[in-house]
Scaffold this motif. Structure first.
Motif, PDB file in Angstrom:
ATOM      1  N   THR A 195       1.023  -1.373   0.141  1.00 27.86           N
ATOM      2  CA  THR A 195       0.043   0.288   0.212  1.00 27.86           C
ATOM      3  C   THR A 195       1.060   1.012   0.013  1.00 27.86           C
ATOM      4  O   THR A 195      -0.118   2.197  -0.717  1.00 27.86           O
ATOM      5  N   GLY A 196       2.398   1.231   0.596  1.00 26.98           N
ATOM      6  CA  GLY A 196       2.878   2.600  -0.108  1.00 26.98           C
ATOM      7  C   GLY A 196       4.682   1.779   0.374  1.00 26.98           C
ATOM      8  O   GLY A 196       4.841   0.420   0.756  1.00 26.98           O
ATOM      9  N   PRO A 197       5.439   2.293   0.600  1.00 27.49           N
ATOM     10  CA  PRO A 197       6.702   2.395   0.691  1.00 27.49           C
ATOM     11  C   PRO A 197       7.498   1.792   1.808  1.00 27.49           C
ATOM     12  O   PRO A 197       7.781   1.113   2.137  1.00 27.49           O
ATOM     13  N   GLU A 198       6.359   2.028   3.046  1.00 34.29           N
ATOM     14  CA  GLU A 198       6.296   1.007   4.004  1.00 34.29           C
ATOM     15  C   GLU A 198       6.533  -0.420   4.237  1.00 34.29           C
ATOM     16  O   GLU A 198       7.424  -1.047   4.519  1.00 34.29           O
ATOM     17  N   ASP A 199       5.334  -0.392   3.123  1.00 33.55           N
ATOM     18  CA  ASP A 199       5.291  -1.678   2.839  1.00 33.55           C
ATOM     19  C   ASP A 199       7.416  -3.296   2.636  1.00 33.55           C
ATOM     20  O   ASP A 199       7.247  -3.825   2.985  1.00 33.55           O
ATOM     21  N   TYR A 200       7.282  -1.599   1.418  1.00 31.52           N
ATOM     22  CA  TYR A 200       8.614  -2.245   0.801  1.00 31.52           C
ATOM     23  C   TYR A 200       9.307  -2.348   1.689  1.00 31.52           C
ATOM     24  O   TYR A 200      10.705  -3.103   1.611  1.00 31.52           O
ATOM     25  N   LEU A 201       9.573  -1.309   2.576  1.00 34.28           N
ATOM     26  CA  LEU A 201      10.667  -1.047   3.597  1.00 34.28           C
ATOM     27  C   LEU A 201      10.846  -2.398   4.724  1.00 34.28           C
ATOM     28  O   LEU A 201      11.820  -3.135   5.047  1.00 34.28           O
ATOM     29  N   GLU A 202       9.778  -2.160   4.652  1.00 35.29           N
ATOM     30  CA  GLU A 202       9.259  -3.959   6.011  1.00 35.29           C
ATOM     31  C   GLU A 202      10.101  -5.434   5.610  1.00 35.29           C
ATOM     32  O   GLU A 202      10.435  -6.688   5.736  1.00 35.29           O
ATOM     33  N   VAL A 203       9.928  -5.431   3.909  1.00 37.03           N
ATOM     34  CA  VAL A 203       9.850  -6.913   3.529  1.00 37.03           C
ATOM     35  C   VAL A 203      11.122  -7.058   3.535  1.00 37.03           C
ATOM     36  O   VAL A 203      12.003  -8.320   3.343  1.00 37.03           O
ATOM     37  N   TYR A 204      12.408  -5.708   2.651  1.00 35.74           N
ATOM     38  CA  TYR A 204      13.185  -5.805   1.871  1.00 35.74           C
ATOM     39  C   TYR A 204      13.922  -6.009   3.364  1.00 35.74           C
ATOM     40  O   TYR A 204      14.736  -6.409   3.144  1.00 35.74           O
ATOM     41  N   GLY A 205      13.655  -5.062   4.571  1.00 32.12           N
ATOM     42  CA  GLY A 205      14.601  -5.160   5.873  1.00 32.12           C
ATOM     43  C   GLY A 205      14.460  -6.290   6.541  1.00 32.12           C
ATOM     44  O   GLY A 205      15.705  -7.332   6.561  1.00 32.12           O
ATOM     45  N   HIS A 206      13.255  -7.161   5.828  1.00 29.80           N
ATOM     46  CA  HIS A 206      13.871  -8.745   6.651  1.00 29.80           C
ATOM     47  C   HIS A 206      14.594  -9.173   6.349  1.00 29.80           C
ATOM     48  O   HIS A 206      14.767  -9.831   6.582  1.00 29.80           O
ATOM     49  N   LEU A 207      14.127  -9.400   4.604  1.00 32.96           N
ATOM     50  CA  LEU A 207      15.108 -10.512   3.842  1.00 32.96           C
ATOM     51  C   LEU A 207      16.744  -9.518   4.664  1.00 32.96           C
ATOM     52  O   LEU A 207      16.603 -10.826   4.175  1.00 32.96           O
ATOM     53  N   LEU A 208      16.611  -8.771   4.304  1.00 30.58           N
ATOM     54  CA  LEU A 208      18.047  -8.529   4.196  1.00 30.58           C
ATOM     55  C   LEU A 208      18.516  -8.569   5.366  1.00 30.58           C
ATOM     56  O   LEU A 208      20.265  -9.307   5.639  1.00 30.58           O
ATOM     57  N   ARG A 209      17.799  -8.834   6.566  1.00 35.69           N
ATOM     58  CA  ARG A 209      18.556  -8.811   7.296  1.00 35.69           C
ATOM     59  C   ARG A 209      18.992 -10.563   8.179  1.00 35.69           C
ATOM     60  O   ARG A 209      19.662 -10.942   8.620  1.00 35.69           O
ATOM     61  N   GLN A 210      18.137 -11.186   7.294  1.00 32.68           N
ATOM     62  CA  GLN A 210      18.217 -12.955   7.365  1.00 32.68           C
ATOM     63  C   GLN A 210      19.528 -12.979   6.709  1.00 32.68           C
ATOM     64  O   GLN A 210      19.419 -14.958   6.244  1.00 32.68           O
ATOM     65  N   ALA A 211      19.379 -12.326   5.643  1.00 30.90           N
ATOM     66  CA  ALA A 211      20.133 -13.183   4.234  1.00 30.90           C
ATOM     67  C   ALA A 211      22.203 -13.359   4.835  1.00 30.90           C
ATOM     68  O   ALA A 211      22.181 -12.745   5.652  1.00 30.90           O
ATOM     69  N   THR A 212      22.532 -14.765   4.101  1.00 30.22           N
ATOM     70  CA  THR A 212      23.602 -14.944   5.204  1.00 30.22           C
ATOM     71  C   THR A 212      25.113 -14.497   4.780  1.00 30.22           C
ATOM     72  O   THR A 212      26.072 -14.711   4.796  1.00 30.22           O
ATOM     73  N   ALA A 213      24.290 -13.603   3.261  1.00 28.09           N
ATOM     74  CA  ALA A 213      25.307 -13.334   2.113  1.00 28.09           C
ATOM     75  C   ALA A 213      25.342 -12.213   1.796  1.00 28.09           C
ATOM     76  O   ALA A 213      24.359 -11.991   1.618  1.00 28.09           O
ATOM     77  N   PRO A 214      25.926 -10.792   1.182  1.00 30.15           N
ATOM     78  CA  PRO A 214      25.551  -9.684   0.273  1.00 30.15           C
ATOM     79  C   PRO A 214      24.592 -10.224  -0.659  1.00 30.15           C
ATOM     80  O   PRO A 214      25.163 -11.434  -0.924  1.00 30.15           O
ATOM     81  N   VAL A 215      23.706  -9.368  -0.799  1.00 32.68           N
ATOM     82  CA  VAL A 215      22.677  -9.918  -2.247  1.00 32.68           C
ATOM     83  C   VAL A 215      23.149  -8.942  -3.352  1.00 32.68           C
ATOM     84  O   VAL A 215      23.243  -7.438  -3.104  1.00 32.68           O
ATOM     85  N   VAL A 216      22.137  -9.208  -4.496  1.00 35.85           N
ATOM     86  CA  VAL A 216      22.281  -8.017  -5.294  1.00 35.85           C
ATOM     87  C   VAL A 216      20.291  -7.189  -5.517  1.00 35.85           C
ATOM     88  O   VAL A 216      19.585  -8.741  -5.398  1.00 35.85           O
ATOM     89  N   LEU A 217      20.710  -7.058  -4.984  1.00 35.51           N
ATOM     90  CA  LEU A 217      18.416  -5.602  -5.296  1.00 35.51           C
ATOM     91  C   LEU A 217      18.388  -5.590  -6.632  1.00 35.51           C
ATOM     92  O   LEU A 217      19.480  -4.818  -6.945  1.00 35.51           O
ATOM     93  N   HIS A 218      17.411  -5.708  -6.922  1.00 39.43           N
ATOM     94  CA  HIS A 218      16.744  -5.963  -8.442  1.00 39.43           C
ATOM     95  C   HIS A 218      16.258  -5.426  -9.128  1.00 39.43           C
ATOM     96  O   HIS A 218      15.142  -5.477  -8.092  1.00 39.43           O
ATOM     97  N   TRP A 219      15.888  -3.804  -8.835  1.00 34.44           N
ATOM     98  CA  TRP A 219      14.575  -2.981  -9.645  1.00 34.44           C
ATOM     99  C   TRP A 219      14.289  -3.594 -11.166  1.00 34.44           C
ATOM    100  O   TRP A 219      15.687  -2.082 -11.719  1.00 34.44           O
TER     101      TRP A 219
END
Length: 383
Positions: free
Chosen positions: A160-184
């Motif tokens: 519904t807005g930017p805050e949902d993206y911040l929440e989902v991506y923040g959650h995923l990045l916190r649990q990633a075991t190695a640096p990822v590439v973000l794709h836009w």
């Protein structure tokens, strides 16, 4: 010897094919840039499947093409848009592709990054979207490949807005075991991604994207930007935290973006490097020696082909990519998962042949010419 190629308005024009390919040699990976080619999948042409059935993949030919890319020093970006994610290849097929390609990469010492998305679901709550991302991230990490967090159709539809993206991506990045590439990935590649990052305003969307990265710079190896706007990519590149790379996904302006300027440059993760693989590798090796002019002289002429393949509707560029792979002898047929071989017109494919042949991309120009004539005959062009 000439070949009659169809053009606009039903006309035919004579074209004289090359007799010799561009001279290129295999080689080691590069020193100045990190370069991935987003690789296509090869369909099984003998499978009795319908366009909406699960994909039937020719695994031997698919993996052989990846070995071809690795042999020239390129990394392979696996299970990305070029592999028809969401356009013929479902998550079950993509998961098998990731497992097989990652194992092959380990066997030959090739670099590989794999797409992580949510295409096992079509919608859902934010919690369900997070869970879908987590399932795919776990598989990619378990395979030993680097993860590319792809844009999600489900998240675009639910957020519904930017805050949902911040929440989902923040959650995923916190649990990633190695640096990822973000794709836009821009909507020209997938209309379902319109308004990604919670807004149609690209300036505001860029701010949201950068906010996610700034909160987790240790978990972001880089960003892949596929907006086909060179100026916007350069602006974003200059605003990235130190140590976070920009991988260009701009199939219209890649030579200038990879060459860079006094303030920096882009690495590459490109679908057009599937058909351009050996030539692109040779160009980057010139860049490794500091020969920017030589790099541009070799790569600039390829832009006309790339712009042709990626012309609107851009999402169908895969058809031209696979057509060129067949002409080049990398596979024995022009069949695609989901029946996508029908997605481009005869004049479009004829022009793709002409441009690719002019660049010397076909290892055996006579084979490409013979296959092109066979293809034309199927459409009634027999002269």
């Amino acid at each position: 010897m000439t070949i009659q190629l169809p053009g606009a308005g039903g006309t035919l024009r004579a074209y004289e094919p090359r007799t010799e390919p561009l001279a290129v040699a295999a080689g080691a990976s590069f020193t100045s840039r990190t370069v991935f080619a987003a690789a296509h999948v090869v369909a099984d042409p003998f499978a009795d499947v319908s366009p909406d059935a699960p994909a039937a993949v020719d695994w031997d030919a698919t993996l052989a093409f990846r070995r071809h890319l690795w042999a020239h020093g390129l990394g392979v970006a696996e299970a990305m848009d070029t592999a028809q994610r969401g356009m013929g290849l479902d998550w079950t097929g993509a998961a098998e592709l990731i497992r097989r390609s990652a194992a092959e990469a380990r066997a030959v010492g090739g670099r590989i990054a794999c797409g992580v998305g949510t295409d096992q679901i079509t919608g859902g709550t934010l919690a369900e979207i997070r869970a879908a991302y987590e399932e795919q991230l776990a598989l990619v990490e378990d395979s030993g490949a680097q993860a590319v967090l792809m844009a999600s159709r489900a998240l675009a539809a639910t957020a519904t807005g930017p805050e949902d993206y911040l929440e989902v991506y923040g959650h995923l990045l916190r649990q990633a075991t190695a640096p990822v590439v973000l794709h836009w990935l821009g909507p020209m590649f997938d209309p379902a991604l319109t308004g990604y990052w919670g807004t149609d305003d690209l300036d505001a969307a860029t701010d949201v994207f950068l906010e996610i990265i700034a909160a987790h710079p240790d978990k972001v190896d880089g960003v892949k930007v596929s907006l086909l706007e060179a100026g916007r990519e350069v602006d974003l590149r200059r605003r990235l935290p130190r140590g976070v790379r920009c991988y260009t996904g701009d199939d219209f302006h890649y030579p200038e973006l990879i060459a860079g300027d006094a303030q920096g440059f882009s690495h590459a993760l490109l679908g057009v490097f599937d058909p351009l693989g050996p030539l692109a590798a040779q160009a980057v090796r010139l860049l490794d020696t500091g020969d920017t002019a030589g790099f541009r002289a070799l790569l600039d002429p390829t832009v006309a082909l790339s712009r042709h393949l990626f012309q609107a509707p851009t999402r169908f560029y895969k058809t031209g990519v696979v057509f060129l792979a067949w002409l080049a002898g990398h596979q024995d047929h022009f069949a695609m998962v989901g029946g996508l071989q029908s997605a481009r017109s005869l004049p479009h494919l004829a022009r793709a042949y002409e441009l690719a042949d002019g660049l010397g991309l076909f290892p055996d120009p006579k084979l490409a010419e013979d296959r092109m004539k066979t293809f034309l005959a199927l459409y009634g062009v027999t002269r």
